[in-house]
Design an enzyme around this catalytic site. Structure first.
Site, PDB file in Angstrom:
ATOM      1  N   GLY A  29       0.812  -1.212   0.000  1.00 35.98           N
ATOM      2  CA  GLY A  29       0.000   0.000   0.000  1.00 35.98           C
ATOM      3  C   GLY A  29       0.845   1.261   0.000  1.00 35.98           C
ATOM      4  O   GLY A  29       0.472   2.272  -0.616  1.00 35.98           O
ATOM      5  N   ASP A  30       1.983   1.217   0.660  1.00 35.59           N
ATOM      6  CA  ASP A  30       2.902   2.360   0.663  1.00 35.59           C
ATOM      7  C   ASP A  30       3.514   2.551  -0.721  1.00 35.59           C
ATOM      8  O   ASP A  30       3.677   3.689  -1.189  1.00 35.59           O
ATOM      9  CB  ASP A  30       4.008   2.148   1.691  1.00 35.59           C
ATOM     10  CG  ASP A  30       3.458   2.011   3.107  1.00 35.59           C
ATOM     11  OD1 ASP A  30       2.432   2.638   3.411  1.00 35.59           O
ATOM     12  OD2 ASP A  30       4.060   1.249   3.896  1.00 35.59           O
ATOM     13  N   ALA A  31       3.853   1.441  -1.374  1.00 42.02           N
ATOM     14  CA  ALA A  31       4.387   1.522  -2.738  1.00 42.02           C
ATOM     15  C   ALA A  31       3.329   2.090  -3.681  1.00 42.02           C
ATOM     16  O   ALA A  31       3.638   2.895  -4.570  1.00 42.02           O
ATOM     17  CB  ALA A  31       4.842   0.142  -3.202  1.00 42.02           C
TER      18      ALA A  31
END
Length: 293
Positions: free
Chosen positions: A239-241
């Site tokens: 999700g951060d990517a």
């Protein structure tokens, strides 16, 4: 000065690969153990740097060995650390990530020093000089201060509050954000008006659906992307990517269809590798999407 500031948690991750996530009174077999930097704000910062975006980080670590290791990793990745606070005698937050054979994740951890940054610790000029501020889970008062400072300066703000959205009062930061990153459950909670300012006529709502892609609601229309078919190895940090890919694409052009495609590609490539810092570089992303260099 950095074009993008990320703000929130900086952790040290201990990742345990297990045959299955344990149930109550159950036991799982550990197949491998690895340690590396983590925390959503730090993960997004590193991913953006890998996409050739000058990025700074607002967060905090302890002055222990884990804090030194986390700071060193961030510095080597090219992240500006002028906003990273080191807490004297503090312990850096440690998260224990259990990852099963399907790439699903369970998290154990302590907060440590990762919420030591108060509104008074943030340099307003550091925030105002950015083109984009990306907030992740953190102290609600600090998130609100960052969002309001950026918004008043005309700096675009995105916010991905994560798992603790239902447990904390992020209403002020949500109200000031231009872009919200939420999963289906979180989006439903916000749209039920649990928070002030939950109308989206004048901003962007990005609903992340994991392997099923994402949908973006904007004042000008809705854009949906089905995602990419990859075999997940470890969804930690995917999700951060996604957020990094989305923000990086949006810095290049106001094309939300392209932004969600790039976000999904970064999330998929990260999920296909081990660790929270598996986001692709700019060249890897372009090769995956078949884009010209």
């Amino acid at each position: 000065m950095p074009r993008v500031l990320t703000a929130g948690h900086v952790n040290w991750d201990v990742t345990l690969r297990v045959d299955r996530l344990p149930e109550p009174d159950g036991e799982s077999r550990i197949s491998s153990l690895r340690s590396s930097g983590g925390g959503s704000a730090a993960n997004v910062a590193v991913a953006l740097s890998g996409l050739n975006v000058d990025t700074g980080l607002v967060g905090s670590v302890g002055d222990d060995e884990n804090g030194l290791l986390a700071r060193r990793e961030l510095d080597e990745a090219g992240v500006d650390l002028d906003g990273l606070l080191t807490v004297p005698d503090g312990q850096t937050a440690v998260k224990y990530l259990l990852v099963d054979e399907q790439g699903e994740v369970a998290v154990l951890g302590n907060d440590g020093a990762n919420e030591a940054v108060t509104p008074e610790d943030v340099d307003p000029d550091y925030v105002r000089a950015a083109d984009h501020v990306h907030l992740t889970s953190q102290r609600p008062d600090t998130a609100a201060s960052l969002a309001e400072t950026a918004s008043e300066a005309g700096v675009r703000v995105s916010f991905d509050p994560g798992r603790r959205l239902a447990d904390r009062d992020f209403s002020a930061a949500l109200d000031a954000a231009d872009i919200l990153f939420l999963n289906d459950r979180e989006a439903e909670s916000v749209l039920e008006s649990e928070y002030p300012g939950s109308e989206f006529d004048d901003r962007v709502l990005v609903v992340k659906r994991g392997s099923d892609g994402a949908v973006v609601h904007t004042p000008g229309g809705t854009y949906e992307h089905p995602g990419f078919g990859v075999d997940p190895v470890d969804t930690t940090g995917a999700g951060d990517a996604f957020a990094a890919g989305f923000v990086a694409a949006l810095l290049e052009s106001e094309d939300y269809e392209r932004a969600v495609e790039h976000g999904n590609a970064c999330g998929a490539l990260a999920a296909a590798e081990e660790g929270a810092r598996a986001a692709p570089t700019a060249s890897e992303l372009r090769a995956f999407l078949g884009e010209a260099f």
